[in-house]
Design a protein around this motif. Structure first.
Motif, PDB file in Angstrom:
ATOM      1  N   PRO A 162      67.064 149.656  61.652  1.00  0.00           N
ATOM      2  CA  PRO A 162      66.899 149.714  63.106  1.00  0.00           C
ATOM      3  C   PRO A 162      68.234 149.510  63.818  1.00  0.00           C
ATOM      4  CG  PRO A 162      65.293 148.217  62.117  1.00  0.00           C
ATOM      5  CD  PRO A 162      66.251 148.613  61.036  1.00  0.00           C
ATOM      6  N   GLY A 163      68.495 150.338  64.813  1.00  0.00           N
ATOM      7  CA  GLY A 163      69.694 150.209  65.624  1.00  0.00           C
ATOM      8  C   GLY A 163      70.966 150.728  64.978  1.00  0.00           C
ATOM      9  N   VAL A 164      70.869 151.242  63.766  1.00  0.00           N
ATOM     10  CA  VAL A 164      72.051 151.782  63.088  1.00  0.00           C
ATOM     11  C   VAL A 164      71.926 153.301  63.081  1.00  0.00           C
ATOM     12  CG1 VAL A 164      73.378 151.841  60.943  1.00  0.00           C
ATOM     13  CG2 VAL A 164      72.212 149.732  61.636  1.00  0.00           C
ATOM     14  N   PRO A 165      72.825 154.006  63.785  1.00  0.00           N
ATOM     15  CA  PRO A 165      72.667 155.456  63.931  1.00  0.00           C
ATOM     16  C   PRO A 165      73.017 156.263  62.686  1.00  0.00           C
ATOM     17  CG  PRO A 165      74.671 154.720  65.010  1.00  0.00           C
ATOM     18  CD  PRO A 165      73.972 153.481  64.519  1.00  0.00           C
ATOM     19  N   LYS A 166      73.639 155.629  61.696  1.00  0.00           N
ATOM     20  CA  LYS A 166      74.049 156.365  60.503  1.00  0.00           C
ATOM     21  C   LYS A 166      73.359 155.778  59.281  1.00  0.00           C
ATOM     22  CE  LYS A 166      78.208 158.125  58.313  1.00  0.00           C
ATOM     23  NZ  LYS A 166      79.652 158.141  58.333  1.00  0.00           N
ATOM     24  N   ALA A 167      72.877 156.642  58.412  1.00  0.00           N
ATOM     25  CA  ALA A 167      72.232 156.207  57.175  1.00  0.00           C
ATOM     26  C   ALA A 167      72.794 157.044  56.034  1.00  0.00           C
ATOM     27  CB  ALA A 167      70.721 156.378  57.267  1.00  0.00           C
ATOM     28  N   LYS A 168      72.873 156.436  54.859  1.00  0.00           N
ATOM     29  CA  LYS A 168      73.395 157.135  53.689  1.00  0.00           C
ATOM     30  C   LYS A 168      72.283 157.401  52.687  1.00  0.00           C
ATOM     31  CE  LYS A 168      78.162 155.607  53.427  1.00  0.00           C
ATOM     32  NZ  LYS A 168      79.156 154.954  52.578  1.00  0.00           N
ATOM     33  N   VAL A 169      72.418 158.501  51.979  1.00  0.00           N
ATOM     34  CA  VAL A 169      71.542 158.759  50.847  1.00  0.00           C
ATOM     35  C   VAL A 169      71.910 157.737  49.780  1.00  0.00           C
ATOM     36  CG1 VAL A 169      70.935 160.397  49.020  1.00  0.00           C
ATOM     37  CG2 VAL A 169      71.279 161.214  51.358  1.00  0.00           C
ATOM     38  N   LYS A 170      70.926 156.961  49.327  1.00  0.00           N
ATOM     39  CA  LYS A 170      71.162 155.912  48.335  1.00  0.00           C
ATOM     40  C   LYS A 170      70.953 156.416  46.913  1.00  0.00           C
ATOM     41  CE  LYS A 170      71.959 152.544  51.185  1.00  0.00           C
ATOM     42  NZ  LYS A 170      73.150 151.711  51.134  1.00  0.00           N
ATOM     43  N   SER A 171      70.095 157.429  46.770  1.00  0.00           N
ATOM     44  CA  SER A 171      69.820 157.963  45.444  1.00  0.00           C
ATOM     45  C   SER A 171      69.293 159.387  45.594  1.00  0.00           C
ATOM     46  CB  SER A 171      68.787 157.085  44.738  1.00  0.00           C
ATOM     47  OG  SER A 171      68.560 157.539  43.432  1.00  0.00           O
ATOM     48  N   ARG A 172      69.646 160.231  44.659  1.00  0.00           N
ATOM     49  CA  ARG A 172      69.149 161.614  44.650  1.00  0.00           C
ATOM     50  C   ARG A 172      68.536 161.885  43.280  1.00  0.00           C
ATOM     51  NH1 ARG A 172      72.530 166.709  46.685  1.00  0.00           N
ATOM     52  NH2 ARG A 172      71.434 166.083  48.572  1.00  0.00           N
ATOM     53  N   ILE A 173      67.320 162.418  43.292  1.00  0.00           N
ATOM     54  CA  ILE A 173      66.629 162.785  42.066  1.00  0.00           C
ATOM     55  C   ILE A 173      66.389 164.294  42.099  1.00  0.00           C
ATOM     56  CG2 ILE A 173      64.578 162.414  40.638  1.00  0.00           C
ATOM     57  CD1 ILE A 173      66.299 159.890  41.025  1.00  0.00           C
ATOM     58  N   ILE A 174      66.747 164.961  41.025  1.00  0.00           N
ATOM     59  CA  ILE A 174      66.562 166.411  40.926  1.00  0.00           C
ATOM     60  C   ILE A 174      65.539 166.678  39.828  1.00  0.00           C
ATOM     61  CG2 ILE A 174      67.689 168.625  40.513  1.00  0.00           C
ATOM     62  CD1 ILE A 174      70.335 167.175  41.390  1.00  0.00           C
ATOM     63  N   LEU A 175      64.486 167.419  40.186  1.00  0.00           N
ATOM     64  CA  LEU A 175      63.370 167.677  39.275  1.00  0.00           C
ATOM     65  C   LEU A 175      63.136 169.174  39.136  1.00  0.00           C
ATOM     66  CD1 LEU A 175      60.955 165.249  41.133  1.00  0.00           C
ATOM     67  CD2 LEU A 175      61.931 164.792  38.900  1.00  0.00           C
ATOM     68  N   THR A 176      62.656 169.583  37.967  1.00  0.00           N
ATOM     69  CA  THR A 176      62.172 170.953  37.834  1.00  0.00           C
ATOM     70  C   THR A 176      60.848 171.048  38.603  1.00  0.00           C
ATOM     71  OG1 THR A 176      60.851 170.489  35.866  1.00  0.00           O
ATOM     72  CG2 THR A 176      63.162 171.154  35.506  1.00  0.00           C
ATOM     73  N   PRO A 177      60.417 172.228  38.975  1.00  0.00           N
ATOM     74  CA  PRO A 177      59.118 172.351  39.647  1.00  0.00           C
ATOM     75  C   PRO A 177      57.977 171.750  38.824  1.00  0.00           C
ATOM     76  CG  PRO A 177      60.338 174.387  39.915  1.00  0.00           C
ATOM     77  CD  PRO A 177      61.122 173.526  38.950  1.00  0.00           C
ATOM     78  N   GLN A 178      58.011 171.917  37.504  1.00  0.00           N
ATOM     79  CA  GLN A 178      56.952 171.377  36.652  1.00  0.00           C
ATOM     80  C   GLN A 178      56.953 169.841  36.693  1.00  0.00           C
ATOM     81  OE1 GLN A 178      59.273 173.641  35.704  1.00  0.00           O
ATOM     82  NE2 GLN A 178      58.043 175.479  35.409  1.00  0.00           N
ATOM     83  N   HIS A 179      58.120 169.233  36.632  1.00  0.00           N
ATOM     84  CA  HIS A 179      58.198 167.771  36.700  1.00  0.00           C
ATOM     85  C   HIS A 179      57.823 167.268  38.086  1.00  0.00           C
ATOM     86  CE1 HIS A 179      60.682 167.950  32.928  1.00  0.00           C
ATOM     87  NE2 HIS A 179      59.820 166.982  32.667  1.00  0.00           N
ATOM     88  N   ALA A 180      58.175 168.021  39.128  1.00  0.00           N
ATOM     89  CA  ALA A 180      57.800 167.620  40.493  1.00  0.00           C
ATOM     90  C   ALA A 180      56.279 167.586  40.625  1.00  0.00           C
ATOM     91  CB  ALA A 180      58.410 168.579  41.523  1.00  0.00           C
ATOM     92  N   LYS A 181      55.607 168.572  40.045  1.00  0.00           N
ATOM     93  CA  LYS A 181      54.145 168.613  40.120  1.00  0.00           C
ATOM     94  C   LYS A 181      53.533 167.461  39.330  1.00  0.00           C
ATOM     95  CE  LYS A 181      50.356 171.814  40.279  1.00  0.00           C
ATOM     96  NZ  LYS A 181      49.973 173.215  40.278  1.00  0.00           N
ATOM     97  N   ARG A 182      54.089 167.157  38.147  1.00  0.00           N
ATOM     98  CA  ARG A 182      53.603 166.021  37.356  1.00  0.00           C
ATOM     99  C   ARG A 182      53.848 164.700  38.088  1.00  0.00           C
ATOM    100  NH1 ARG A 182      56.732 168.024  32.795  1.00  0.00           N
ATOM    101  NH2 ARG A 182      55.628 169.875  32.194  1.00  0.00           N
ATOM    102  N   PHE A 183      55.000 164.590  38.750  1.00  0.00           N
ATOM    103  CA  PHE A 183      55.318 163.383  39.512  1.00  0.00           C
ATOM    104  C   PHE A 183      54.335 163.209  40.666  1.00  0.00           C
ATOM    105  CE2 PHE A 183      57.764 161.238  42.917  1.00  0.00           C
ATOM    106  CZ  PHE A 183      57.940 160.008  42.293  1.00  0.00           C
ATOM    107  N   LEU A 184      54.035 164.298  41.376  1.00  0.00           N
ATOM    108  CA  LEU A 184      53.064 164.266  42.467  1.00  0.00           C
ATOM    109  C   LEU A 184      51.710 163.767  41.968  1.00  0.00           C
ATOM    110  CD1 LEU A 184      52.112 165.000  45.373  1.00  0.00           C
ATOM    111  CD2 LEU A 184      51.685 167.299  44.482  1.00  0.00           C
ATOM    112  N   LYS A 185      51.263 164.296  40.835  1.00  0.00           N
ATOM    113  CA  LYS A 185      49.972 163.890  40.263  1.00  0.00           C
ATOM    114  C   LYS A 185      49.997 162.404  39.878  1.00  0.00           C
ATOM    115  CE  LYS A 185      46.730 164.928  36.555  1.00  0.00           C
ATOM    116  NZ  LYS A 185      46.500 165.640  35.318  1.00  0.00           N
ATOM    117  N   ALA A 186      51.058 161.959  39.224  1.00  0.00           N
ATOM    118  CA  ALA A 186      51.159 160.559  38.790  1.00  0.00           C
ATOM    119  C   ALA A 186      51.229 159.617  39.996  1.00  0.00           C
ATOM    120  CB  ALA A 186      52.389 160.367  37.903  1.00  0.00           C
ATOM    121  N   LEU A 187      51.980 159.987  41.023  1.00  0.00           N
ATOM    122  CA  LEU A 187      52.076 159.152  42.218  1.00  0.00           C
ATOM    123  C   LEU A 187      50.728 159.077  42.923  1.00  0.00           C
ATOM    124  CD1 LEU A 187      53.939 157.460  44.004  1.00  0.00           C
ATOM    125  CD2 LEU A 187      54.552 159.567  45.217  1.00  0.00           C
TER     126      LEU A 187
END
Length: 102
Positions: free
Chosen positions: A45-70
């Motif tokens: 709150p009140g801080v106009p700048k935010a940084k990406v703390k982590s980036r995860i790159i998934l294949t479409p198949q893993h993204a779908k499995r992750f969606l199901k598991a979540l």
């Protein structure tokens, strides 16, 4: 040849720094035809700048499995602890720096 892993189990190592985790209250998801990119951001709150703390790159198949598991884990959580209320989300104007050029 001896089979040291009869049930196909995978040993997963978790070092101390990764085990601490990174807090995130915003996830930005983009995709191409070959991958999903999830950027985890921490907004304060009140801080106009935010940084990406982590980036995860998934294949479409893993993204779908992750969606199901979540989804399954959210259902289990709600069964044990009650419904998760989403609340109102403020509109967040996102700016990833200067526009890209081809």
């Amino acid at each position: 040849m001896e089979n040291n892993n009869p049930q196909g189990q995978i040993n997963i190592e978790l070092d101390e720094q990764v085990a601490e985790g990174i807090y995130s209250n915003l996830a930005i998801i983009n995709h191409s035809n070959s991958e999903f990119v999830v950027d985890f951001v921490t907004l304060m709150p009140g801080v106009p700048k935010a940084k990406v703390k982590s980036r995860i790159i998934l294949t479409p198949q893993h993204a779908k499995r992750f969606l199901k598991a979540l989804n399954e884990n959210v259902h289990r959580f709600e069964a044990a602890h009650g419904k998760i209320e989403e609340g109102e989300q403020p509109a967040i104007p996102l700016n990833f720096g200067p526009p890209g050029q081809a």
